[in-house]
Scaffold this active site. Structure first.
Site, PDB file in Angstrom:
ATOM      1  N   CYS A 155       0.830  -1.210   0.000  1.00  0.00           N
ATOM      2  CA  CYS A 155       0.000   0.000   0.000  1.00  0.00           C
ATOM      3  C   CYS A 155       0.863   1.257   0.000  1.00  0.00           C
ATOM      4  O   CYS A 155       1.421   1.637   1.041  1.00  0.00           O
ATOM      5  CB  CYS A 155      -0.927  -0.018   1.218  1.00  0.00           C
ATOM      6  N   CYS A 195      -0.386   4.078   2.260  1.00  0.00           N
ATOM      7  CA  CYS A 195      -0.110   3.869   3.686  1.00  0.00           C
ATOM      8  C   CYS A 195       1.369   4.117   3.998  1.00  0.00           C
ATOM      9  O   CYS A 195       1.688   4.721   5.017  1.00  0.00           O
ATOM     10  CB  CYS A 195      -0.421   2.432   4.106  1.00  0.00           C
ATOM     11  N   ASP A 196       2.260   3.629   3.152  1.00  0.00           N
ATOM     12  CA  ASP A 196       3.670   3.545   3.535  1.00  0.00           C
ATOM     13  C   ASP A 196       4.621   4.425   2.723  1.00  0.00           C
ATOM     14  O   ASP A 196       5.806   4.505   3.050  1.00  0.00           O
ATOM     15  CB  ASP A 196       4.144   2.073   3.414  1.00  0.00           C
TER      16      ASP A 196
END
Ligand code: NAP
Length: 326
Positions: free
Chosen positions: A140, A143-144
């Protein structure tokens, strides 16, 4: 109705315990619906595979993914949600109450169902990959990506997700290399063009990932095999984003309610109603687009509110007027 007793007869069953299912459990429990929550194959969902979550509102200093899920679960338990280990292997939505089979043999019956079984990111299945999840391997970028500011990253895949993730990652990374197993990309022309026109993106095509390299703590690169020459080499990188698609966890629903071409549950309008009255869906199992913890949690809240209205006999959606009606 066979085998019904006080312990297996429920007003609401919630299937799956990612952010969508747990938020639905909090809301349903607070509405005194005593939800019975089946944990599923991956209790806590995809956030159990991440480290710091920095974009979930309310946590200015970030929170670890597993901690966030544990908090949500405790919050649901505090209001009376009942949790059960196991995963759903079959459902019969053709009769009321709905029949739900857990672990192939355990029968449960419910007036309403919330399906929040999520979608699982496909993984490459190569050596070094699973050990490095949360240590440089991610599924993701939203997200990261932030953790890779000024670093070199690799995105594996040739579809729209890979193009989107790679383009997004150029906001942070110094260089993004797309590794794809064929010469031709599967992605739509517009997404391909966007990636091709981005000067930070490099391409390694017709190459098969062989192993994720690490120093024992963090990812250091991806070993790939050139499909033409058969030669292997390591592309140095601090992060490897695997973007080869997701699989919605809906195998047990085939023939029971309407799914789209990719297997995601179809919901009706802005509600979480499905093609079967009394069955509601929330989170990644009905949303291939946003796939965020916060959007999943939001749809879990909607599902619990829709269930409450349904059980009170109020209209959630006019099924008789829907083309998806049964
Ligand atoms: P996808 O279209 O199925 O593409 C998956 C890619 O990963 C393919 O290029 C495939 O290679 C590759 N792949 C699969 N298994 C692999 C393996 N084991 N090793 C190496 N490579 C592997 O999946 P997606 O990109 O996630 O897209 C899914 C759907 O969502 C699509 O309909 C897409 O259009 C849509 N989507 C849309 C947007 C948007 O419009 N903004 C964004 C994301 C996704 P091959 O090509 O060789 O099979």
């Amino acid at each position: 109705m066979d085998n019904v007793n006080a312990t297996n007869r429920h007003r609401v069953m919630i299937l799956g315990t990612g952010p969508a299912g747990l938020t639905a459990a909090i809301y349903a429990a607070r509405a005194n619906l005593h939800p019975y929550v089946v944990e599923g194959n991956e209790p806590g969902g995809q956030l159990m595979l991440t480290t710091e979550v920095e974009n979930f509102p309310g946590f200015p200093d970030a929170i670890m993914g597993p901690q966030l899920m544990d908090n949500m679960r405790k919050q649901a338990e505090r209001f009376g949600a009942q949790f059960a280990r196991g995963w759903v292997t079959a459902v019969d939505l053709s009769k009321r109450p709905f029949q739900v089979t857990v672990n192939e043999s355990e029968q449960h019956f419910a007036d309403a169902l919330i399906i929040s079984t999520g979608a699982s990111a496909k993984m490459l299945g190569i050596p070094g990959e699973s050990e490095s999840i949360g240590r440089g391997v991610s599924t993701c970028a939203t997200c990261d990506g932030f953790f890779f500011r000024g670093k070199q990253v690799i995105v594996v895949g040739g579809g729209d997700s890979a193009m989107e993730e790679a383009t997004f990652l150029t906001k942070f990374a110094s260089q993004v290399t797309i590794v794809h197993r064929r010469h031709e990309l599967r992605a739509s022309k517009v997404m391909q063009e966007r990636a091709r026109n981005n000067p930070k993106i490099q391409w390694v095509l017709n190459a098969t990932p062989v192993s994720v390299q690490s120093d024992g703590n963090r990812v250091t690169g991806l070993e790939v095999r050139d499909n033409e020459t058969g030669q292997t080499r390591v592309i140095p990188a601090d992060g490897v984003f695997v973007a080869i698609g997701h699989t919605p966890n809906t195998g047990f629903l085939k023939g029971q309610l309407e799914l789209d071409d990719l297997g995601y549950i179809r919901t009706i309008g802005v509600t979480t109603a499905t093609s079967v009255a009394g069955v509601f869906a929330c989170g990644d199992v009905m949303d291939p687009h946003y796939r965020q913890a916060i959007t999943a949690a939001g749809s879990g809240c909607k599902a619990a509110m829709d269930v409450e209205r349904y059980l009170e006999g109020q209209a959630v959606h006019d099924w008789s007027a829907s083309s998806a009606a049964r």
